[in-house]
Design a protein around this motif. Structure first.
Motif, PDB file in Angstrom:
ATOM      1  N   ILE A  78      -5.905   4.098   7.678  1.00  0.00           N
ATOM      2  CA  ILE A  78      -5.824   4.019   9.402  1.00  0.00           C
ATOM      3  C   ILE A  78      -6.311   4.964  10.691  1.00  0.00           C
ATOM      4  O   ILE A  78      -5.415   5.964  10.205  1.00  0.00           O
ATOM      5  CB  ILE A  78      -4.311   3.651   9.553  1.00  0.00           C
ATOM      6  N   GLY A  79      -6.766   4.963  11.550  1.00  0.00           N
ATOM      7  CA  GLY A  79      -7.093   6.216  12.279  1.00  0.00           C
ATOM      8  C   GLY A  79      -6.133   5.819  14.060  1.00  0.00           C
ATOM      9  O   GLY A  79      -6.953   4.175  14.425  1.00  0.00           O
ATOM     10  N   GLU A  80      -5.409   6.819  14.347  1.00  0.00           N
ATOM     11  CA  GLU A  80      -5.036   6.466  16.159  1.00  0.00           C
ATOM     12  C   GLU A  80      -5.359   7.827  16.438  1.00  0.00           C
ATOM     13  O   GLU A  80      -4.654   8.780  16.041  1.00  0.00           O
ATOM     14  CB  GLU A  80      -3.559   5.919  15.044  1.00  0.00           C
ATOM     15  N   ILE A  81      -6.032   8.030  17.426  1.00  0.00           N
ATOM     16  CA  ILE A  81      -6.397   8.156  18.707  1.00  0.00           C
ATOM     17  C   ILE A  81      -5.734   9.102  19.764  1.00  0.00           C
ATOM     18  O   ILE A  81      -4.426   7.213  20.428  1.00  0.00           O
ATOM     19  CB  ILE A  81      -7.906   7.868  19.201  1.00  0.00           C
ATOM     20  N   LYS A  82      -4.981   9.286  20.397  1.00  0.00           N
ATOM     21  CA  LYS A  82      -4.135  10.224  21.167  1.00  0.00           C
ATOM     22  C   LYS A  82      -4.483   9.367  22.842  1.00  0.00           C
ATOM     23  O   LYS A  82      -5.739   9.408  22.545  1.00  0.00           O
ATOM     24  CB  LYS A  82      -3.990  11.391  21.045  1.00  0.00           C
ATOM     25  N   GLU A  83      -3.582   9.538  23.647  1.00  0.00           N
ATOM     26  CA  GLU A  83      -3.531   8.956  24.995  1.00  0.00           C
ATOM     27  C   GLU A  83      -4.678   9.838  25.533  1.00  0.00           C
ATOM     28  O   GLU A  83      -4.932  11.179  24.905  1.00  0.00           O
ATOM     29  CB  GLU A  83      -2.573   8.861  25.650  1.00  0.00           C
ATOM     30  N   GLY A  84      -5.468   8.673  26.507  1.00  0.00           N
ATOM     31  CA  GLY A  84      -6.833   9.404  26.774  1.00  0.00           C
ATOM     32  C   GLY A  84      -7.653  10.506  25.481  1.00  0.00           C
ATOM     33  O   GLY A  84      -8.825  11.209  26.747  1.00  0.00           O
ATOM     34  N   VAL A  85      -7.986  10.446  25.159  1.00  0.00           N
ATOM     35  CA  VAL A  85      -9.333  11.206  24.332  1.00  0.00           C
ATOM     36  C   VAL A  85     -10.162  10.679  24.036  1.00  0.00           C
ATOM     37  O   VAL A  85     -10.094   9.290  24.358  1.00  0.00           O
ATOM     38  CB  VAL A  85      -9.214  11.321  22.777  1.00  0.00           C
TER      39      VAL A  85
ATOM     40  N   LYS B 188       0.788  -0.818   0.181  1.00  0.00           N
ATOM     41  CA  LYS B 188       0.071   0.196  -0.090  1.00  0.00           C
ATOM     42  C   LYS B 188       0.868   1.311   0.143  1.00  0.00           C
ATOM     43  O   LYS B 188       1.976   1.410   0.792  1.00  0.00           O
ATOM     44  CB  LYS B 188      -0.838   0.408   1.201  1.00  0.00           C
ATOM     45  N   LYS B 189       0.531   2.207  -0.689  1.00  0.00           N
ATOM     46  CA  LYS B 189       1.345   3.758  -0.704  1.00  0.00           C
ATOM     47  C   LYS B 189       0.340   4.614   0.095  1.00  0.00           C
ATOM     48  O   LYS B 189      -1.001   4.355   0.154  1.00  0.00           O
ATOM     49  CB  LYS B 189       1.364   3.689  -2.248  1.00  0.00           C
ATOM     50  N   LEU B 190       1.225   5.345   1.205  1.00  0.00           N
ATOM     51  CA  LEU B 190       0.428   6.571   1.898  1.00  0.00           C
ATOM     52  C   LEU B 190       0.224   7.392   0.404  1.00  0.00           C
ATOM     53  O   LEU B 190       1.123   8.168   0.414  1.00  0.00           O
ATOM     54  CB  LEU B 190       1.632   6.321   2.740  1.00  0.00           C
ATOM     55  N   LYS B 191      -0.657   8.119   0.912  1.00  0.00           N
ATOM     56  CA  LYS B 191      -1.237   9.298   0.241  1.00  0.00           C
ATOM     57  C   LYS B 191      -1.035  10.319   1.200  1.00  0.00           C
ATOM     58  O   LYS B 191      -0.890  11.422   0.137  1.00  0.00           O
ATOM     59  CB  LYS B 191      -2.620   9.050  -0.289  1.00  0.00           C
ATOM     60  N   ASP B 192      -1.226  10.525   2.053  1.00  0.00           N
ATOM     61  CA  ASP B 192      -1.638  11.627   2.674  1.00  0.00           C
ATOM     62  C   ASP B 192      -1.342  11.431   4.869  1.00  0.00           C
ATOM     63  O   ASP B 192      -2.043   9.975   4.624  1.00  0.00           O
ATOM     64  CB  ASP B 192      -3.068  12.435   2.333  1.00  0.00           C
ATOM     65  N   ILE B 193      -1.504  12.202   5.308  1.00  0.00           N
ATOM     66  CA  ILE B 193      -1.741  11.369   6.603  1.00  0.00           C
ATOM     67  C   ILE B 193      -2.205  13.366   7.426  1.00  0.00           C
ATOM     68  O   ILE B 193      -1.784  14.007   7.218  1.00  0.00           O
ATOM     69  CB  ILE B 193      -0.784  11.892   7.450  1.00  0.00           C
TER      70      ILE B 193
ATOM     71  N   GLU C 214      -7.310  17.212  15.230  1.00  0.00           N
ATOM     72  CA  GLU C 214      -7.049  17.282  17.250  1.00  0.00           C
ATOM     73  C   GLU C 214      -7.049  16.237  18.551  1.00  0.00           C
ATOM     74  O   GLU C 214      -6.596  15.988  18.871  1.00  0.00           O
ATOM     75  CB  GLU C 214      -8.409  18.631  18.477  1.00  0.00           C
ATOM     76  N   SER C 215      -7.641  15.138  17.522  1.00  0.00           N
ATOM     77  CA  SER C 215      -8.158  13.613  18.991  1.00  0.00           C
ATOM     78  C   SER C 215      -6.883  12.600  17.931  1.00  0.00           C
ATOM     79  O   SER C 215      -7.433  11.845  18.601  1.00  0.00           O
ATOM     80  CB  SER C 215      -9.153  13.623  18.342  1.00  0.00           C
ATOM     81  N   GLY C 216      -5.896  12.543  16.928  1.00  0.00           N
ATOM     82  CA  GLY C 216      -5.265  12.552  16.383  1.00  0.00           C
ATOM     83  C   GLY C 216      -4.896  12.076  14.918  1.00  0.00           C
ATOM     84  O   GLY C 216      -4.676  13.283  14.463  1.00  0.00           O
ATOM     85  N   LYS C 217      -4.230  10.427  14.301  1.00  0.00           N
ATOM     86  CA  LYS C 217      -4.032  11.439  12.628  1.00  0.00           C
ATOM     87  C   LYS C 217      -4.814   9.852  12.084  1.00  0.00           C
ATOM     88  O   LYS C 217      -5.251   9.019  13.556  1.00  0.00           O
ATOM     89  CB  LYS C 217      -2.463  10.846  13.054  1.00  0.00           C
ATOM     90  N   LEU C 218      -5.063  10.357  10.845  1.00  0.00           N
ATOM     91  CA  LEU C 218      -5.590  10.009   9.513  1.00  0.00           C
ATOM     92  C   LEU C 218      -4.590   9.313   8.669  1.00  0.00           C
ATOM     93  O   LEU C 218      -3.879  10.072   8.183  1.00  0.00           O
ATOM     94  CB  LEU C 218      -6.977  10.588   9.667  1.00  0.00           C
ATOM     95  N   TYR C 219      -4.851   7.386   8.239  1.00  0.00           N
ATOM     96  CA  TYR C 219      -3.236   7.987   7.529  1.00  0.00           C
ATOM     97  C   TYR C 219      -4.241   7.231   6.701  1.00  0.00           C
ATOM     98  O   TYR C 219      -4.775   6.343   6.341  1.00  0.00           O
ATOM     99  CB  TYR C 219      -2.445   6.449   7.967  1.00  0.00           C
ATOM    100  N   LEU C 220      -3.980   8.168   5.115  1.00  0.00           N
ATOM    101  CA  LEU C 220      -5.158   7.423   4.144  1.00  0.00           C
ATOM    102  C   LEU C 220      -4.091   6.556   2.827  1.00  0.00           C
ATOM    103  O   LEU C 220      -3.034   7.607   2.361  1.00  0.00           O
ATOM    104  CB  LEU C 220      -5.727   9.343   3.215  1.00  0.00           C
ATOM    105  N   TYR C 221      -5.101   5.773   2.631  1.00  0.00           N
ATOM    106  CA  TYR C 221      -4.135   5.209   1.114  1.00  0.00           C
ATOM    107  C   TYR C 221      -5.547   4.837   0.514  1.00  0.00           C
ATOM    108  O   TYR C 221      -6.306   5.186   0.707  1.00  0.00           O
ATOM    109  CB  TYR C 221      -4.110   3.567   1.578  1.00  0.00           C
ATOM    110  N   ASP C 222      -5.099   4.189  -0.911  1.00  0.00           N
ATOM    111  CA  ASP C 222      -6.024   4.265  -1.283  1.00  0.00           C
ATOM    112  C   ASP C 222      -7.722   4.013  -0.728  1.00  0.00           C
ATOM    113  O   ASP C 222      -8.582   4.176  -1.476  1.00  0.00           O
ATOM    114  CB  ASP C 222      -5.361   3.985  -3.157  1.00  0.00           C
TER     115      ASP C 222
ATOM    116  N   SER D 198      -9.133   0.971  12.826  1.00  0.00           N
ATOM    117  CA  SER D 198      -8.444   1.403  14.557  1.00  0.00           C
ATOM    118  C   SER D 198      -7.729   1.006  15.456  1.00  0.00           C
ATOM    119  O   SER D 198      -7.987  -0.200  15.754  1.00  0.00           O
ATOM    120  CB  SER D 198     -10.087   1.156  15.412  1.00  0.00           C
ATOM    121  N   TYR D 199      -6.818   1.858  14.788  1.00  0.00           N
ATOM    122  CA  TYR D 199      -5.341   1.495  15.275  1.00  0.00           C
ATOM    123  C   TYR D 199      -4.854   1.935  16.858  1.00  0.00           C
ATOM    124  O   TYR D 199      -4.219   2.646  17.237  1.00  0.00           O
ATOM    125  CB  TYR D 199      -3.806   2.165  14.542  1.00  0.00           C
ATOM    126  N   ARG D 200      -5.342   0.909  17.987  1.00  0.00           N
ATOM    127  CA  ARG D 200      -5.214   0.991  18.839  1.00  0.00           C
ATOM    128  C   ARG D 200      -4.044   1.565  19.962  1.00  0.00           C
ATOM    129  O   ARG D 200      -4.149  -0.004  20.791  1.00  0.00           O
ATOM    130  CB  ARG D 200      -7.262   0.412  19.515  1.00  0.00           C
TER     131      ARG D 200
END
Length: 141
Positions: free
Chosen positions: A27-34, A6-11, A15-23, A60-62
């Protein structure tokens, strides 16, 4: 975050975390304590609707500890392009929460202990005609 095949297109950082975008994958990675509430999940779904026009899966990458109100799954709008949600966690408490969440979600929803297992599962349920990646069988080597 590197995913084989898979090729990462964008990140997308919010405020609550990050979304890693592929075609065909987010992948969602939420910050600690949210605490993830309906407002957070609705903003995700609006983002999905605006940015994905082909079938995709969500992971949801926990890796962090956070809470989610499982009732929000009942309020989510229907999205025919979202083919499945995979939760990745090797923590017992997070796994127990994911099982509760699954009972509130109407679509495909599975729990995994590794990111690669989640990606492989989503690859089996997202139509192959939308794939732009080459399938490589490493087991044959």
């Amino acid at each position: 975050m590197k995913i084989t095949g898979k090729k990462l297109k964008d990140i997308y950082t919010f405020e609550s975390g990050k979304l890693y975008l592929y075609d065909d994958l987010i992948i969602g990675e939420i910050k600690e304590g949210v605490h993830v509430n309906s407002e957070t999940l609705m903003s995700f779904f609006e983002f999905f609707h605006e940015n994905y026009k082909i079938p995709f899966g969500y992971i949801s990458y926990r890796v962090n500890s956070y809470s989610i109100d499982p009732q929000v799954y009942k309020m989510l709008p229907e999205n025919h392009l979202l083919k499945g949600i995979a939760v990745v966690s090797d923590q017992k408490f997070s796994s127990l929460n994911a099982h509760v969440e699954k009972s509130f979600y109407q679509g495909r929803y599975e729990l995994f202990t590794t990111l690669s297992a989640a990606v492989n599962w989503l690859d089996t349920i997202i139509p192959l005609q939308t794939k732009n990646t080459n399938i490589v069988d490493n087991a044959a080597s």
